[in-house]
Design a protein around this motif. Structure first.
Motif, PDB file in Angstrom:
ATOM      1  N   GLY A   1       0.802  -1.217   0.000  1.00 42.82           N
ATOM      2  CA  GLY A   1       0.000   0.000   0.000  1.00 42.82           C
ATOM      3  C   GLY A   1       0.836   1.269   0.000  1.00 42.82           C
ATOM      4  N   ASP A   2       2.083   1.174   0.456  1.00 42.56           N
ATOM      5  CA  ASP A   2       2.963   2.348   0.382  1.00 42.56           C
ATOM      6  C   ASP A   2       3.151   2.763  -1.066  1.00 42.56           C
ATOM      7  OD1 ASP A   2       3.290   2.147   3.097  1.00 42.56           O
ATOM      8  OD2 ASP A   2       5.368   1.435   3.026  1.00 42.56           O
ATOM      9  N   PRO A   3       3.300   4.062  -1.293  1.00 40.96           N
ATOM     10  CA  PRO A   3       3.567   4.510  -2.662  1.00 40.96           C
ATOM     11  C   PRO A   3       4.990   4.139  -3.079  1.00 40.96           C
ATOM     12  CG  PRO A   3       3.662   6.359  -1.144  1.00 40.96           C
ATOM     13  CD  PRO A   3       3.171   5.194  -0.351  1.00 40.96           C
ATOM     14  N   LEU A   4       5.128   3.759  -4.337  1.00 37.72           N
ATOM     15  CA  LEU A   4       6.447   3.405  -4.875  1.00 37.72           C
ATOM     16  C   LEU A   4       7.324   4.638  -4.974  1.00 37.72           C
ATOM     17  CD1 LEU A   4       8.486   1.653  -6.612  1.00 37.72           C
ATOM     18  CD2 LEU A   4       7.157   2.372  -8.590  1.00 37.72           C
ATOM     19  N   ARG A   5       8.427   4.626  -4.244  1.00 37.20           N
ATOM     20  CA  ARG A   5       9.396   5.697  -4.438  1.00 37.20           C
ATOM     21  C   ARG A   5      10.720   5.132  -4.942  1.00 37.20           C
ATOM     22  NH1 ARG A   5       6.680   8.830  -0.368  1.00 37.20           N
ATOM     23  NH2 ARG A   5       7.292   7.283   1.163  1.00 37.20           N
ATOM     24  N   ALA A   6      10.953   3.884  -4.568  1.00 32.33           N
ATOM     25  CA  ALA A   6      12.227   3.281  -4.953  1.00 32.33           C
ATOM     26  C   ALA A   6      12.064   1.781  -5.133  1.00 32.33           C
ATOM     27  CB  ALA A   6      13.266   3.554  -3.863  1.00 32.33           C
ATOM     28  N   VAL A   7      12.938   1.197  -5.932  1.00 37.90           N
ATOM     29  CA  VAL A   7      13.093  -0.245  -5.879  1.00 37.90           C
ATOM     30  C   VAL A   7      14.365  -0.500  -5.071  1.00 37.90           C
ATOM     31  CG1 VAL A   7      11.885  -0.695  -8.043  1.00 37.90           C
ATOM     32  CG2 VAL A   7      14.349  -0.332  -8.066  1.00 37.90           C
ATOM     33  N   TYR A   8      14.477  -1.683  -4.500  1.00 35.68           N
ATOM     34  CA  TYR A   8      15.581  -1.955  -3.594  1.00 35.68           C
ATOM     35  C   TYR A   8      16.404  -3.132  -4.083  1.00 35.68           C
ATOM     36  CZ  TYR A   8      12.999   1.159  -0.537  1.00 35.68           C
ATOM     37  OH  TYR A   8      12.344   2.248  -0.024  1.00 35.68           O
ATOM     38  N   ALA A   9      17.701  -2.990  -3.986  1.00 32.22           N
ATOM     39  CA  ALA A   9      18.582  -4.111  -4.274  1.00 32.22           C
ATOM     40  C   ALA A   9      19.109  -4.628  -2.944  1.00 32.22           C
ATOM     41  CB  ALA A   9      19.734  -3.669  -5.159  1.00 32.22           C
ATOM     42  N   VAL A  10      18.963  -5.908  -2.723  1.00 35.38           N
ATOM     43  CA  VAL A  10      19.502  -6.477  -1.491  1.00 35.38           C
ATOM     44  C   VAL A  10      21.021  -6.441  -1.572  1.00 35.38           C
ATOM     45  CG1 VAL A  10      19.554  -8.470   0.026  1.00 35.38           C
ATOM     46  CG2 VAL A  10      17.512  -8.003  -1.328  1.00 35.38           C
ATOM     47  N   ARG A  11      21.626  -5.987  -0.505  1.00 36.81           N
ATOM     48  CA  ARG A  11      23.085  -5.876  -0.480  1.00 36.81           C
ATOM     49  C   ARG A  11      23.666  -6.981   0.389  1.00 36.81           C
ATOM     50  NH1 ARG A  11      27.478  -2.377  -0.527  1.00 36.81           N
ATOM     51  NH2 ARG A  11      26.439  -0.879  -1.863  1.00 36.81           N
ATOM     52  N   SER A  12      23.038  -7.208   1.504  1.00 36.16           N
ATOM     53  CA  SER A  12      23.452  -8.327   2.351  1.00 36.16           C
ATOM     54  C   SER A  12      22.244  -8.785   3.141  1.00 36.16           C
ATOM     55  CB  SER A  12      24.558  -7.885   3.316  1.00 36.16           C
ATOM     56  OG  SER A  12      24.021  -7.003   4.289  1.00 36.16           O
ATOM     57  N   GLY A  13      22.280 -10.010   3.608  1.00 38.23           N
ATOM     58  CA  GLY A  13      21.151 -10.552   4.352  1.00 38.23           C
ATOM     59  C   GLY A  13      20.104 -11.129   3.426  1.00 38.23           C
ATOM     60  N   SER A  14      18.862 -11.081   3.833  1.00 36.14           N
ATOM     61  CA  SER A  14      17.782 -11.587   2.979  1.00 36.14           C
ATOM     62  C   SER A  14      16.460 -10.965   3.421  1.00 36.14           C
ATOM     63  CB  SER A  14      17.722 -13.108   3.036  1.00 36.14           C
ATOM     64  OG  SER A  14      17.726 -13.566   4.375  1.00 36.14           O
ATOM     65  N   ILE A  15      15.571 -10.850   2.440  1.00 38.17           N
ATOM     66  CA  ILE A  15      14.307 -10.147   2.631  1.00 38.17           C
ATOM     67  C   ILE A  15      13.188 -11.062   2.157  1.00 38.17           C
ATOM     68  CG2 ILE A  15      12.996  -8.097   1.966  1.00 38.17           C
ATOM     69  CD1 ILE A  15      15.457  -7.105   3.221  1.00 38.17           C
ATOM     70  N   LYS A  16      12.075 -11.043   2.878  1.00 36.50           N
ATOM     71  CA  LYS A  16      10.909 -11.759   2.355  1.00 36.50           C
ATOM     72  C   LYS A  16       9.845 -10.753   1.954  1.00 36.50           C
ATOM     73  CE  LYS A  16       8.279 -12.505   6.640  1.00 36.50           C
ATOM     74  NZ  LYS A  16       7.582 -13.462   7.512  1.00 36.50           N
ATOM     75  N   THR A  17       9.103 -11.089   0.909  1.00 33.87           N
ATOM     76  CA  THR A  17       7.940 -10.289   0.524  1.00 33.87           C
ATOM     77  C   THR A  17       6.705 -11.152   0.715  1.00 33.87           C
ATOM     78  OG1 THR A  17       8.412 -10.960  -1.754  1.00 33.87           O
ATOM     79  CG2 THR A  17       9.062  -8.761  -1.121  1.00 33.87           C
ATOM     80  N   TYR A  18       5.609 -10.542   1.095  1.00 33.39           N
ATOM     81  CA  TYR A  18       4.402 -11.317   1.392  1.00 33.39           C
ATOM     82  C   TYR A  18       3.155 -10.445   1.351  1.00 33.39           C
ATOM     83  CZ  TYR A  18       4.795  -9.051   5.909  1.00 33.39           C
ATOM     84  OH  TYR A  18       4.883  -8.105   6.897  1.00 33.39           O
ATOM     85  N   THR A  19       2.021 -11.083   1.147  1.00 35.85           N
ATOM     86  CA  THR A  19       0.730 -10.388   1.270  1.00 35.85           C
ATOM     87  C   THR A  19       0.028 -10.845   2.517  1.00 35.85           C
ATOM     88  OG1 THR A  19       0.001 -12.090  -0.276  1.00 35.85           O
ATOM     89  CG2 THR A  19      -0.249  -9.793  -0.971  1.00 35.85           C
ATOM     90  N   CYS A  20      -0.824  -9.995   3.028  1.00 37.93           N
ATOM     91  CA  CYS A  20      -1.677 -10.395   4.134  1.00 37.93           C
ATOM     92  C   CYS A  20      -3.087 -10.601   3.599  1.00 37.93           C
ATOM     93  CB  CYS A  20      -1.694  -9.326   5.213  1.00 37.93           C
ATOM     94  SG  CYS A  20      -0.140  -9.226   6.087  1.00 37.93           S
TER      95      CYS A  20
END
Lengths: 263, 263
Positions: B71-90
DNA sequence: CGCTTAATTGACTCGTCTCAACAAAAGTGG
DNA sequence: CCACTTTTGTTGAGACGAGTCAATTAAGCG
C-alpha cells in the motif's frame, strides 16, 4: 444480447470492425481499438508511427497453431489482437502445464527477455491474430520514447504482480476459490475490453483450466456444477454467465488482481 | 569450512569486506561484490557513477523490520546488499502468504511499477542492508544508459520467469517436490553468489517456507525429516547440507529455474 | 534462567486425485 | 448430409496425501 456476442473470439469483430482490418489486416496502432490497453498507452501519433514500423501483423493463427515454442530464440514479443492464446510448459513426461491465458491487448513473450529464449510455448486457443513486435526494435524505441518505456515497464510489472497473485492463489486457496478467482479475473478482463463481464465464452478447455489452476479436470467439472447449483453462475459447456459476481469474488478472496474483494 | 560460513546473512561479510563497507557503508556500485548480478551488469565506470547518484544506502535493517508495506507509494526499488528479505501479502484474515525470498543482488519492488503502489510488504529475515534506487531516477537513467535499460528489463523478465516456475511448482508438484525445488533453487542462488551450494543456513522460518510453498508447517517439518532419512540432505534446524544435489533436483522436476534437471 | 516462540512428532479427518464409465460435442470421410 | 470416430466434458466410487488439532521438545531471548 445473446451470450454469444461476448465470445472472446469475436471480441474485435463484434465491435463492428471488418475482420480483415481487425484481425489480420494492417490496422495501425493508432486505429486499433486496443491501444488504451496495449503498448501504445500514452503515445502521440508521431510516436505511434514509429512503433508501427517495428510491428508486423501476420495472418491469423488457427486454433492449436503455435505462436512460438519453448526453446525458440526470442525475436519478438507479441501483442494479442484478437482471440486468445495460452502459454504452457511441457514437463519431461510430456504433459503440459498452462502458465497463462492471454486476451487481446496483452503482451506475450516477456519471460524470454532474460535469457533470449522463450521459456514457454504459446498456442492459439481459437482463431487469433497477434502483432509481432520486433524485440530489438522495441528495446531501441523505448530508449527514445519515454512513454513507450514506461508502458513496457508497466506491462512487465503487471505480469509480475499477476503471477505473484497466482502463486498466492495456488499456494493458499482450495479448489473452489481458485476457480472463482479465475472466473472473476477473466470477467474483469473481458469487462476492461468493453464487453459485459457477466456473460462470456471460455475459449480454453476444462483441461487447460485444470492445468492452470493445479486441479484435475474432474474437479474443475464438478466445481462448475457446484457453483451453478449454488446459484453463483450458469454454465453450459464453454458458455458462462455470472449470476452473483460479488459472492464469486468473495470466494476468490484477495486473489483477483485489480479489483479489491467486496465486503 | 564450517557450514556457518555459508550463512546467507554473512555472505558479504565472509568475503573479507568490512561490515561498514559491505553492509551499511557507502560502497559504490563499482566496488560492490554483487555488481555482476545486480543492476550494474554491463555498465562502464562512468555510467556506474551516474547510477550511484540515484542510489542511497541506508542503515541495515534488523530482523523483522519493514523495508516497505503493501500500500505504500512506490518511491524506490531496492537491491539487497546483504542478508535476505521476504515479501508477502496479508489476507483479509490477517495471515500472511510469502511471495518471495530475496538474496543479495536481487531487486525488490518491481511489482509496484504498474500501479505506483507496493502490492506486497517486505521485511528483513535477518540483519540486512539494501540499496535504495530512486524509481524516477531509474526510469530516467535507463532512457540514457542502454545497458541499464537492458539489465532492468532482464531482471524483470527473470522475475516473471521465476514466478511462472513457481506457479508450475505450486500447481503441479506434490509437497516433496516443492521443498526439493525450493532447496535446489536456494542452493543454486547461494552458489551464484560465490558460496558452496552444498551447505547453507536458511534465514527463513519453517512457517515462511510453508507459506511460500503452500504447505502446512508440520508438513515442511516432516519433509525435512524424510529427506534426511532418505540421505538427500542433512538438516539441523536452519542449517542445511545437501548430500545428493542430483537426486534432489530430480525430485524437483523441471521446477528449478536456471539449471536443467539432471538425467 | 525462566519465558516465549519455533520446530517436531503423532493421530485423525477431509479434500482432491485416480480410475472408470458414460454422455455429448465436434471433427472426419464417404 | 449422415454415420463414424475422436475428443471433451460430466458423474460416481474409492484411495491417499496433506491439513488440522494436540502434545512435546528445543531454541532463542531478555
Amino acid at each position: 444480447m445473446t451470450a454469444d456476442s461476448f465470445a472472446v473470439h469475436s471480441m474485435t469483430v463484434s465491435r463492428g470492425e471488418r475482420y480483415g482490418a481487425a484481425c489480420g489486416g494492417n490496422v495501425a496502432c493508432q486505429d486499433c481499438s486496443l491501444h488504451q490497453l496495449c503498448l501504445p498507452v500514452g503515445l502521440d501519433s508521431e510516436d505511434l508511427e514509429r512503433l508501427d514500423r517495428i510491428i508486423r501483423r501476420r495472418r491469423p493463427l488457427r486454433r492449436g497453431e503455435y505462436l512460438f515454442r519453448a526453446g525458440d530464440p526470442l525475436r519478438a514479443v507479441y501483442a494479442v489482437r484478437s482471440g486468445s492464446i495460452k502459454t504452457y510448459t511441457c514437463s519431461s513426461e510430456g504433459d503440459e502445464h498452462v502458465t497463462g491465458f492471454h486476451l487481446p491487448g496483452e503482451l506475450i513473450g516477456l519471460g524470454a527477455i532474460a535469457t533470449g529464449v522463450y521459456p514457454r510455448s504459446a498456442r492459439a486457443l481459437e482463431t487469433s491474430s497477434v502483432c509481432e513486435v520486433a524485440y530489438e526494435g522495441l528495446e531501441d524505441l523505448s530508449m527514445k520514447i519515454r512513454g513507450l518505456q514506461r508502458q513496457l515497464l508497466r506491462l512487465m510489472s503487471r505480469e509480475i504482480h499477476h503471477d505473484e497473485t497466482m502463486m498466492v492463489l495456488l499456494g493458499g486457496m482450495a479448489a473452489e476459490g481458485r476457480l472463482a478467482a479465475l472466473l472473476s479475473n477473466i470477467a474483469a478482463r473481458v469487462g476492461e475490453r468493453g464487453f459485459s463481464p457477466h456473460a462470456f465464452r471460455l475459449s480454453m478447455s476444462r483441461n487447460d483450466i485444470g492445468s492452470y489452476l493445479g486441479l484435475a479436470v474432474e474437479t474443475v467439472s464438478r466445481l462448475f456444477t457446484r457453483l451453478q447449483a449454488e446459484g453463483l453462475l450458469n454454465v453450459q459447456r464453454k458458455q458462462v454467465m455470472i449470476r452473483d459476481p460479488d459472492r464469486l469474488r468473495r470466494l476468490a478472496g484477495v486473489c483477483v488482481d485489480g479489483l479489491p474483494p467486496p465486503r
